[in-house]
Design an enzyme around this catalytic site. Structure first.
Site, PDB file in Angstrom:
ATOM      1  N   GLY A  10      25.070 -51.111  55.167  1.00  0.00           N
ATOM      2  CA  GLY A  10      24.540 -51.255  53.806  1.00  0.00           C
ATOM      3  C   GLY A  10      25.542 -50.779  52.751  1.00  0.00           C
ATOM      4  N   SER A 124      16.653 -39.318  47.056  1.00  0.00           N
ATOM      5  CA  SER A 124      16.894 -39.970  45.770  1.00  0.00           C
ATOM      6  C   SER A 124      16.389 -39.094  44.645  1.00  0.00           C
ATOM      7  CB  SER A 124      16.134 -41.292  45.763  1.00  0.00           C
ATOM      8  OG  SER A 124      16.069 -41.811  44.455  1.00  0.00           O
ATOM      9  N   TYR A 148       8.110 -46.784  47.281  1.00  0.00           N
ATOM     10  CA  TYR A 148       9.472 -46.452  47.725  1.00  0.00           C
ATOM     11  C   TYR A 148       9.753 -44.965  47.482  1.00  0.00           C
ATOM     12  CZ  TYR A 148      14.386 -45.502  47.013  1.00  0.00           C
ATOM     13  OH  TYR A 148      15.617 -44.888  47.032  1.00  0.00           O
ATOM     14  N   LYS A 152      10.425 -41.373  50.072  1.00  0.00           N
ATOM     15  CA  LYS A 152      11.469 -40.340  50.003  1.00  0.00           C
ATOM     16  C   LYS A 152      10.845 -38.943  49.921  1.00  0.00           C
ATOM     17  CE  LYS A 152      14.941 -43.208  50.098  1.00  0.00           C
ATOM     18  NZ  LYS A 152      15.701 -43.362  51.364  1.00  0.00           N
TER      19      LYS A 152
END
Ligand code: UDP
Length: 337
Positions: A10, A124, A148, A152
């Site tokens: 990635g 994040s 999302y 995290k």
């Protein structure tokens, strides 16, 4: 060290693989290629001058994950793999929770079974939620505004609990601010599979003619020019932060370590657009539209903890970020083949 890099094909993973190899580590990549292109591998091999050990499977597959750890002597894991599109996570919450959590459980179980206790996790700045004070500090409370972000927050909590139960773990929770830029060779970079959600790849696609114009989400924020402010960090600086964190985990007494990886400087959407225009050499079409739901006015790191404890700091400027992104995007207008 022999380092397993999940999601190593990635965007951030691929840049980190190069720096790990340059630092003398032996790397195994595991990637499902759900969001990465196989042609990344040949480019990494060209950049490093050596064959790359790549295993193509999904970490949610417990058996394959277990077999990998049974077959290979692994010293540490850097866990990048995961779904990362905020908008998609709102539409497909179950898929996001399932993929991001189950893959982490599978990985951490296999690590525990095979006595691998060093883990660097891609967290994040989104875990600071929408109420945090800037500059954001690691001890601020965590929350999220979309599935999302919650994955995290949840994975961070799971890892803290795992380390609490067995303090022999050495875990780094790296909270990235806004990763942008590309390898200076221009051969690897960010290649979103759909219409980009993020600012930098969107601007780059406008510059290369794939999109008509940039929509600037909101011109009435309480910021100096009214547009949103973020802490953009060059992916090469971010990659260096991972190598530093891995090194630090070998020396620290604390089982869980949370570090912000940011520059500490905020840049507005307009400032970023103008920096990109300088890199390209001409103006880029844009218009100010309504705010995007869920966006905050400003986000930037207090990076002093990472600087003090990792001996690391981001050194690349916003102009470097734009020049390197443009080199990648102009050489690869449609991304990877
Ligand atoms: N942004 C924008 N137009 C876009 C994409 C993003 O104006 O097409 C703005 C967004 O409102 C925010 C900043 O750019 O102020 C960074 O957004 P991005 O999605 O890249 O990162 P995040 O919101 O996750 O920090």
């Amino acid at each position: 060290m022999r380092v397993l890099v999940s999601g190593g094909a990635g965007y951030i993973g691929s840049h980190t693989v190069i720096q790990l190899i340059a630092a003398g580590h032996d790397v195994i990549v595991v990637d499902s290629f759900a969001n990465a292109k196989p042609s990344v591998v040949g480019r990494l091999e060209a950049l490093t001058g050596m064959p790359l050990d790549v295993r193509s499977f999904d970490l949610t597959d417990h058996d394959k994950t277990e077999h990998l750890f049974a077959d290979e002597q692994i010293d540490a894991v850097i866990h990048f793999a995961g779904f990362k599109a905020v908008g998609e996570s709102v539409e497909k919450p179950l898929e996001y929770y399932e993929n991001n959590l189950v893959s982490t459980f599978s990985l951490v179980r296999a690590m525990r079974r095979h006595d691998v206790r060093k883990l660097v996790f891609s967290s994040s700045a989104t875990v600071y939620g929408d109420n945090a004070q800037v500059p954001m500090q690691e001890d601020a409370p965590t929350s999220a505004t979309n599935p999302y972000g919650w994955t995290k927050v949840m994975i961070e909590q799971v890892l803290r609990d795992v380390a609490e139960a067995d303090p022999s773990w050495r875990i780094a929770l790296l909270r990235y601010f806004n990763p942008v830029g590309a390898h200076p060779s221009g051969t690897i970079g960010e290649d979103p599979s759909d219409i980009p959600n993020n600012l930098m790849p969107f601007i780059a696609q406008v510059a290369v003619g794939r999109r008509e114009k940039l929509s600037i989400y909101g011109g009435d924020y309480p910021t100096p020019d009214g547009t949103g402010v973020r802490d953009y960090i060059h992916v090469e600086d971010l990659a260096a932060g991972h190598v530093a964190a891995l090194h630090r985990l070998g020396q620290t007494d604390t089982s869980v370590n949370t570090w912000n990886l940011g520059t500490g400087h905020g840049t507005s959407v307009l400032e970023m657009l103008h920096a990109f225009e300088r890199a390209v050499g001409h103006e880029l079409a844009h218009e100010v539209v309504d705010r995007r739901p869920g966006d905050i006015a400003e986000s930037y790191a207090d990076p002093t903890k990472a600087q003090a404890e990792l001996g690391w700091r981001a050194t690349r400027t916003v102009d470097d970020m734009c020049v390197d992104t443009w080199r990648w995007q102009s050489a690869n207008p449609d991304g990877y083949p």
